[in-house]
Design a protein around this motif. Structure first.
Motif, PDB file in Angstrom:
ATOM      1  N   PHE A  34       0.829  -1.207   0.000  1.00 36.66           N
ATOM      2  CA  PHE A  34       0.000   0.000   0.000  1.00 36.66           C
ATOM      3  C   PHE A  34       0.868   1.263   0.000  1.00 36.66           C
ATOM      4  N   THR A  35       1.919   1.250   0.823  1.00 33.21           N
ATOM      5  CA  THR A  35       2.800   2.420   0.918  1.00 33.21           C
ATOM      6  C   THR A  35       3.487   2.686  -0.410  1.00 33.21           C
ATOM      7  N   GLU A  36       4.010   1.633  -1.017  1.00 31.82           N
ATOM      8  CA  GLU A  36       4.695   1.782  -2.299  1.00 31.82           C
ATOM      9  C   GLU A  36       3.754   2.330  -3.363  1.00 31.82           C
ATOM     10  N   SER A  37       2.554   1.771  -3.446  1.00 29.31           N
ATOM     11  CA  SER A  37       1.591   2.203  -4.460  1.00 29.31           C
ATOM     12  C   SER A  37       1.190   3.665  -4.258  1.00 29.31           C
ATOM     13  N   LEU A  38       0.973   4.050  -3.012  1.00 24.95           N
ATOM     14  CA  LEU A  38       0.599   5.434  -2.706  1.00 24.95           C
ATOM     15  C   LEU A  38       1.705   6.407  -3.106  1.00 24.95           C
ATOM     16  N   LEU A  39       2.932   6.111  -2.730  1.00 21.67           N
ATOM     17  CA  LEU A  39       4.042   7.018  -3.026  1.00 21.67           C
ATOM     18  C   LEU A  39       4.305   7.118  -4.526  1.00 21.67           C
ATOM     19  N   ARG A  40       4.138   6.011  -5.226  1.00 21.04           N
ATOM     20  CA  ARG A  40       4.406   6.015  -6.669  1.00 21.04           C
ATOM     21  C   ARG A  40       3.267   6.649  -7.453  1.00 21.04           C
ATOM     22  N   ASN A  41       2.026   6.271  -7.136  1.00 22.96           N
ATOM     23  CA  ASN A  41       0.891   6.734  -7.943  1.00 22.96           C
ATOM     24  C   ASN A  41       0.383   8.116  -7.554  1.00 22.96           C
ATOM     25  N   ALA A  42       0.399   8.423  -6.263  1.00 26.34           N
ATOM     26  CA  ALA A  42      -0.136   9.715  -5.820  1.00 26.34           C
ATOM     27  C   ALA A  42       0.916  10.819  -5.813  1.00 26.34           C
ATOM     28  N   TYR A  43       2.180  10.437  -5.599  1.00 28.13           N
ATOM     29  CA  TYR A  43       3.224  11.457  -5.475  1.00 28.13           C
ATOM     30  C   TYR A  43       4.271  11.386  -6.576  1.00 28.13           C
ATOM     31  N   GLY A  44       4.183  10.392  -7.444  1.00 28.53           N
ATOM     32  CA  GLY A  44       5.099  10.297  -8.568  1.00 28.53           C
ATOM     33  C   GLY A  44       6.533   9.989  -8.207  1.00 28.53           C
TER      34      GLY A  44
END
Length: 201
Positions: A34-44
Motif C-alpha cells: 500500500f505504501t509503495e503504491s501510494l508514493l508512486r501513484n499519488a506522489y510520482g
C-alpha cells in the motif's frame, strides 16, 4: 559486507533516498504494498522495495516502481556483487566471502537500489526505499541503516518463537529494534504489554 561493496550506512543528504522500514507479525507485506503504491501513484516518486518471501522467483523480492527487476538486471547485479565480495574479502577476515542466503538477497536489493538508473522522463535515481523485515528486526539483515525516515510496526503476535522469544513482549523488543533516534515510528494498536516494550525501544 556493506563496506566491501562501498554501500552507505547513512542516507541523510539529498539526493539520498528516503528509508521506510516495516516490521511486525501480521500485515507487513500489505503495508509495504500500500505504501509503495501510494508514493508512486499519488506522489510520482521512484520506489524501490524489498520484501520476503517470494512465491515463484526471487526477483519478486526486489521491485522497482512496483515491478520485479528484470532477469538481466538480477543476473548482472548478482555477478557484479559476487565478484566484488570475492575480491574484497581479506584472507584473515572472520567473515566468509559471501553472506548467507537471506543476507545475500538483502545486500543484492540494496546494491540494485543504489546502482539502478530509472528511464526518462523519470528522475534517474531512487526516491524512497521500503524494506520489509525478514524476521524480528533488531538483528535482521535489513536493519543496516544508521538513520531512517519512517519505521512501522504492524500487529504483533507469536511468531518465530524459537528465535525471537516465547512471549509477545520479547518479540516486541526484537521488532522494536528497527526504531532509530529522530525516526518517525508508526505503530499499529497493540496490547498493553508489547506497547509498553515498544515505548522503551
Amino acid at each position: 559486507y556493506l563496506d566491501r561493496l562501498s554501500l552507505p550506512y547513512t542516507l541523510t543528504s539529498p539526493p539520498s533516498p528516503k528509508i521506510i522500514h516495516v516490521t511486525g507479525t501480521k500485515g507487513k507485506g500489505s503495508t509495504v504494498a500500500f505504501t509503495e503504491s501510494l508514493l508512486r501513484n499519488a506522489y510520482g516518486l521512484n520506489t524501490a522495495t524489498f520484501t520476503s518471501p517470494h512465491l515463484i522467483n526471487p526477483r519478486e523480492r526486489i521491485r522497482l516502481n512496483g515491478m520485479p527487476i528484470s532477469e538481466d538486471e538480477f543476473a548482472s547485479c548478482y555477478w557484479s556483487m559476487y565478484n566484488k565480495l570475492q575480491e574484497a574479502s581479506p584472507p584473515s577476515s572472520s567473515l566468509p566471502p559471501h553472506p548467507t542466503y537471506f543476507r545475500y538477497l538483502t545486500l543484492l536489493s540494496l546494491y540494485v537500489f543504489h546502482h539502478h538508473t530509472y528511464p526518462p522522463p523519470l528522475n534517474p535515481k531512487c526516491d524512497v526505499i521500503i524494506l520489509e523485515v525478514g524476521m524480528g528486526g533488531r538483528y535482521d539483515a535489513t536493519n543496516v541503516y544508521d538513520y531512517k525516515d519512517v519505521g512501522c510496526v504492524t500487529t504483533l503476535d507469536l511468531d518465530h518463537t524459537r528465535v525471537l522469544g516465547d512471549t509477545i513482549e520479547k518479540i516486541a523488543w526484537e521488532k522494536g529494534g528497527i526504531m532509530k533516534p529522530s525516526c518517525l515510528t508508526i505503530v499499529s494498536p497493540q496490547p498493553k504489554g508489547p506497547e509498553d516494550v515498544l515505548r522503551q525501544c
